[in-house]
Design a protein around this motif. Structure first.
Motif, PDB file in Angstrom:
ATOM      1  N   SER A  97      14.296   7.432  34.579  1.00 45.48           N
ATOM      2  CA  SER A  97      14.617   5.896  34.395  1.00 45.48           C
ATOM      3  C   SER A  97      13.336   5.519  33.521  1.00 45.48           C
ATOM      4  O   SER A  97      12.217   5.752  33.597  1.00 45.48           O
ATOM      5  N   PRO A  98      13.663   4.985  32.447  1.00 50.04           N
ATOM      6  CA  PRO A  98      12.477   4.244  31.593  1.00 50.04           C
ATOM      7  C   PRO A  98      11.672   3.559  32.270  1.00 50.04           C
ATOM      8  O   PRO A  98      10.666   3.206  31.833  1.00 50.04           O
ATOM      9  N   ALA A 146       1.641  13.763  28.346  1.00 52.03           N
ATOM     10  CA  ALA A 146       2.545  14.662  27.807  1.00 52.03           C
ATOM     11  C   ALA A 146       3.810  14.172  27.261  1.00 52.03           C
ATOM     12  O   ALA A 146       4.256  13.079  27.502  1.00 52.03           O
ATOM     13  N   PRO A 147       4.546  14.860  26.449  1.00 53.05           N
ATOM     14  CA  PRO A 147       5.974  14.302  26.023  1.00 53.05           C
ATOM     15  C   PRO A 147       7.010  14.059  27.230  1.00 53.05           C
ATOM     16  O   PRO A 147       6.598  14.863  28.260  1.00 53.05           O
ATOM     17  N   ILE A 148       7.560  13.004  27.131  1.00 49.09           N
ATOM     18  CA  ILE A 148       8.631  12.417  28.390  1.00 49.09           C
ATOM     19  C   ILE A 148      10.008  13.000  27.788  1.00 49.09           C
ATOM     20  O   ILE A 148      10.606  12.563  26.650  1.00 49.09           O
ATOM     21  N   GLU A 149      10.840  13.418  28.820  1.00 46.36           N
ATOM     22  CA  GLU A 149      12.230  13.668  28.524  1.00 46.36           C
ATOM     23  C   GLU A 149      12.890  12.974  29.639  1.00 46.36           C
ATOM     24  O   GLU A 149      12.708  13.100  30.727  1.00 46.36           O
ATOM     25  N   LEU A 150      13.856  11.797  29.045  1.00 47.22           N
ATOM     26  CA  LEU A 150      14.508  11.223  30.246  1.00 47.22           C
ATOM     27  C   LEU A 150      15.798  11.990  30.524  1.00 47.22           C
ATOM     28  O   LEU A 150      16.689  12.224  29.575  1.00 47.22           O
ATOM     29  N   VAL A 151      15.926  12.326  31.688  1.00 46.43           N
ATOM     30  CA  VAL A 151      16.984  13.133  32.236  1.00 46.43           C
ATOM     31  C   VAL A 151      17.789  12.270  33.263  1.00 46.43           C
ATOM     32  O   VAL A 151      17.260  12.190  34.392  1.00 46.43           O
ATOM     33  N   PHE A 155      14.620   0.052  49.827  1.00 47.18           N
ATOM     34  CA  PHE A 155      13.770   1.195  50.686  1.00 47.18           C
ATOM     35  C   PHE A 155      12.265   0.730  50.205  1.00 47.18           C
ATOM     36  O   PHE A 155      11.546   0.709  50.851  1.00 47.18           O
ATOM     37  N   GLU A 156      12.136   0.662  48.780  1.00 48.31           N
ATOM     38  CA  GLU A 156      10.770   0.499  48.286  1.00 48.31           C
ATOM     39  C   GLU A 156      11.030  -0.488  47.517  1.00 48.31           C
ATOM     40  O   GLU A 156      10.729  -0.573  46.021  1.00 48.31           O
ATOM     41  N   GLU A 157      11.427  -1.721  47.971  1.00 51.68           N
ATOM     42  CA  GLU A 157      11.373  -3.125  47.057  1.00 51.68           C
ATOM     43  C   GLU A 157      10.505  -3.710  46.349  1.00 51.68           C
ATOM     44  O   GLU A 157       9.305  -3.515  46.560  1.00 51.68           O
ATOM     45  N   GLY A 158      10.739  -3.607  45.074  1.00 50.93           N
ATOM     46  CA  GLY A 158       9.642  -4.234  44.005  1.00 50.93           C
ATOM     47  C   GLY A 158       9.083  -2.931  43.336  1.00 50.93           C
ATOM     48  O   GLY A 158       7.914  -3.156  42.566  1.00 50.93           O
ATOM     49  N   GLN A 159       9.277  -1.728  43.918  1.00 49.24           N
ATOM     50  CA  GLN A 159       8.580  -0.732  43.190  1.00 49.24           C
ATOM     51  C   GLN A 159       9.655   0.401  43.005  1.00 49.24           C
ATOM     52  O   GLN A 159      10.527   0.118  42.119  1.00 49.24           O
ATOM     53  N   ASN A 160       9.682   1.573  43.550  1.00 49.75           N
ATOM     54  CA  ASN A 160      10.595   2.367  43.224  1.00 49.75           C
ATOM     55  C   ASN A 160      12.074   2.195  43.202  1.00 49.75           C
ATOM     56  O   ASN A 160      12.778   2.419  42.341  1.00 49.75           O
ATOM     57  N   SER A 161      12.623   1.414  44.183  1.00 48.43           N
ATOM     58  CA  SER A 161      13.864   0.961  44.334  1.00 48.43           C
ATOM     59  C   SER A 161      14.120  -0.174  43.133  1.00 48.43           C
ATOM     60  O   SER A 161      15.378  -0.059  42.949  1.00 48.43           O
ATOM     61  N   THR A 162      13.449  -0.783  42.739  1.00 50.39           N
ATOM     62  CA  THR A 162      13.429  -1.678  41.858  1.00 50.39           C
ATOM     63  C   THR A 162      13.657  -0.989  40.317  1.00 50.39           C
ATOM     64  O   THR A 162      14.355  -1.139  39.535  1.00 50.39           O
ATOM     65  N   TRP A 163      12.857   0.296  40.096  1.00 49.06           N
ATOM     66  CA  TRP A 163      12.823   0.822  38.798  1.00 49.06           C
ATOM     67  C   TRP A 163      13.983   1.767  38.582  1.00 49.06           C
ATOM     68  O   TRP A 163      14.102   2.219  37.488  1.00 49.06           O
ATOM     69  N   LEU A 164      14.592   2.501  39.810  1.00 42.88           N
ATOM     70  CA  LEU A 164      15.285   3.707  39.751  1.00 42.88           C
ATOM     71  C   LEU A 164      16.573   3.427  39.213  1.00 42.88           C
ATOM     72  O   LEU A 164      17.292   2.102  39.326  1.00 42.88           O
ATOM     73  N   LEU A 165      17.144   4.388  38.514  1.00 42.48           N
ATOM     74  CA  LEU A 165      18.736   4.305  38.085  1.00 42.48           C
ATOM     75  C   LEU A 165      19.365   5.232  38.956  1.00 42.48           C
ATOM     76  O   LEU A 165      19.394   6.411  38.740  1.00 42.48           O
ATOM     77  N   PRO A 166      20.169   4.950  40.093  1.00 45.69           N
ATOM     78  CA  PRO A 166      20.441   5.847  40.990  1.00 45.69           C
ATOM     79  C   PRO A 166      21.674   6.602  40.784  1.00 45.69           C
ATOM     80  O   PRO A 166      22.617   6.257  40.053  1.00 45.69           O
ATOM     81  N   ASN A 167      21.933   7.921  41.380  1.00 50.92           N
ATOM     82  CA  ASN A 167      22.934   8.833  41.414  1.00 50.92           C
ATOM     83  C   ASN A 167      24.246   8.023  41.592  1.00 50.92           C
ATOM     84  O   ASN A 167      25.296   8.181  40.875  1.00 50.92           O
ATOM     85  N   ARG A 168      24.379   7.002  42.634  1.00 52.43           N
ATOM     86  CA  ARG A 168      25.587   6.476  42.760  1.00 52.43           C
ATOM     87  C   ARG A 168      26.211   5.676  41.559  1.00 52.43           C
ATOM     88  O   ARG A 168      27.177   5.356  41.558  1.00 52.43           O
TER      89      ARG A 168
END
Length: 387
Positions: A150-151, A166-171, A277-290
């Motif tokens: 996720s960006p 290091a260089p970053i690759e978005l997958v 689950f991690e509101e305001g942090q990881n859960s706010t930033w991720l782009l989930p599989n679903r």
């Protein structure tokens, strides 16, 4: 053929299996080593894992101890492994082990750091959080490439704290689809049946479960929620008992990804793409599989305002975005749902390029080619230093 040593924190994680499929489809040979959460090891796509020890979900101190123990013996654990061309370390604890593995192979193998979640502990401002970030910077000094999904992880964590130079690759967490689909996409349920919300994948959010239960009770059977995947039982007082007690919630077990995706999304009109689950942090930033999986099959995603998922949907002008995390907001968004309105919402999702949602064979080859370039560049750099 590129030889990848893949170090993982949980060999039974479905995301690990998907990455191995992706690497093998791209033309790489994979050696898998990692920790297990089960008593017995099983092969993953024909690859038998090298056992580095047993860890428990949610037990951070126990995991640290297991990593420390594995670090003392990783050379012996890998003694029968041919020197890899590149080491891919999934998560912070495996990045620490990657350094020891690298030394075991002569300290010349490039390391790729795969970080698809930002754990809440590394974001703390106390001595623990600062210590973990310091460890990540230390272990990441000679990382050749960062893979992330996720960006927002880059903006809010890696750039903010200056973690990995290091260089970053978005997958992105796209659905694996190695062969073009020739069958028709599943059709939504017939008029008169309850609307169904699918919550699939890693089920770890107690707030989502309670919100959805409250919503379905308010809607008096006009909406139902289907749950599939692996519940993180440590996050719920009694996951199975709670679901069984709710008249409009149903848990239908685990599934295989990508094999079962068309079937499970045929059970849903809407995809719950929200995680507190991690509101305001990881859960706010991720782009989930679903998010990707549901959209691939025309399921209308539901996101929370202010998240990276909501921004993603707003750019594409699809889906539904809740203004606040409440059953009342979900009632407001869905109570007037008609077949006509749903057809418009679903049509907007289906109108997007399928490449937005899927990882195909060309993507797998592109990832492996990227890893080959990393290996070649590191080899060239070492040659220049030797000269």
């Amino acid at each position: 053929m590129l030889h990848v040593l893949y170090l993982v924190h949980d060999v039974s994680d479905p995301a690990v299996r998907r990455r191995i499929i992706m690497l093998k489809a791209g033309g790489a040979r994979v050696t898998l080593a990692g920790f297990r959460r089960t008593q017995e090891l099983e092969d993953v796509e024909g690859v038998m894992p090298i056992d580095l020890g047993h860890t428990r979900d949610g037990r951070f101190a126990q995991r640290l101890g297991a990593v420390a123990m594995a670090a003392t013996s990783i050379g012996a654990s890998l003694k029968s492994v041919a020197a890899p061309d590149v080491i891919v370390a999934r998560n912070l604890e495996m990045l620490a082990l990657a350094q020891r593995a690298r030394s075991a192979f002569g300290a010349s193998t490039p390391i790729v750091y795969e970080c698809l979640d930002i754990h809440r502990l590394v974001l703390r401002e106390d001595i623990l959080g600062k210590g973990l970030r310091g460890a990540e910077r230390l272990f990441g000094r000679n990382v050749s490439l960062l893979l992330t999904s996720s960006p927002a992880f880059v903006r809010h964590y890696f750039e903010r704290f200056g973690q990995i130079d290091a260089p970053i690759e978005l997958v992105e967490n796209k659905l694996l689809e190695l062969e073009p689909r020739t069958d028709a996409l599943p059709l939504p349920a017939q008029a008169g049946e309850p609307w169904k919300i699918g919550w699939f994948g890693a089920l770890r959010c107690r707030k989502s479960l309670e919100l959805l239960a409250d919503f379905t009770r308010k809607m008096e059977g006009r909406f139902e929620v289907v749950l599939r995947g692996r519940p993180a039982l440590s996050e719920f007082a009694d996951f199975h008992g709670f679901v069984e007690s709710e008249p409009h919630l149903a848990f239908k077990g685990a599934y295989r990804n990508p094999e079962d995706m068309a079937d499970i999304y045929a059970q849903a009109h809407f995809a719950w793409a929200i995680d507190f689950f991690e509101e305001g942090q990881n859960s706010t930033w991720l782009l989930p599989n679903r998010l990707y999986e549901g959209c691939r099959f025309g399921t209308v995603p539901i996101a929370m305002a202010g998240t990276e998922t909501a921004r993603f949907l707003e750019r594409l002008d699809i889906g539904l975005v809740l203004p606040e995390p409440s059953a009342e907001a979900l009632v407001e968004a869905l109570s007037g749902m008609t077949s006509e309105r749903y057809a418009v919402l679903r049509g907007a999702v289906l109108a997007r390029d399928p490449g937005t949602w899927i990882c195909d064979l060309a993507d797998c080859r592109a990832l492996v080619s990227k890893l080959e370039r990393v290996a070649a560049q590191d080899g060239a750099s070492l040659g220049a230093i030797a000269a």
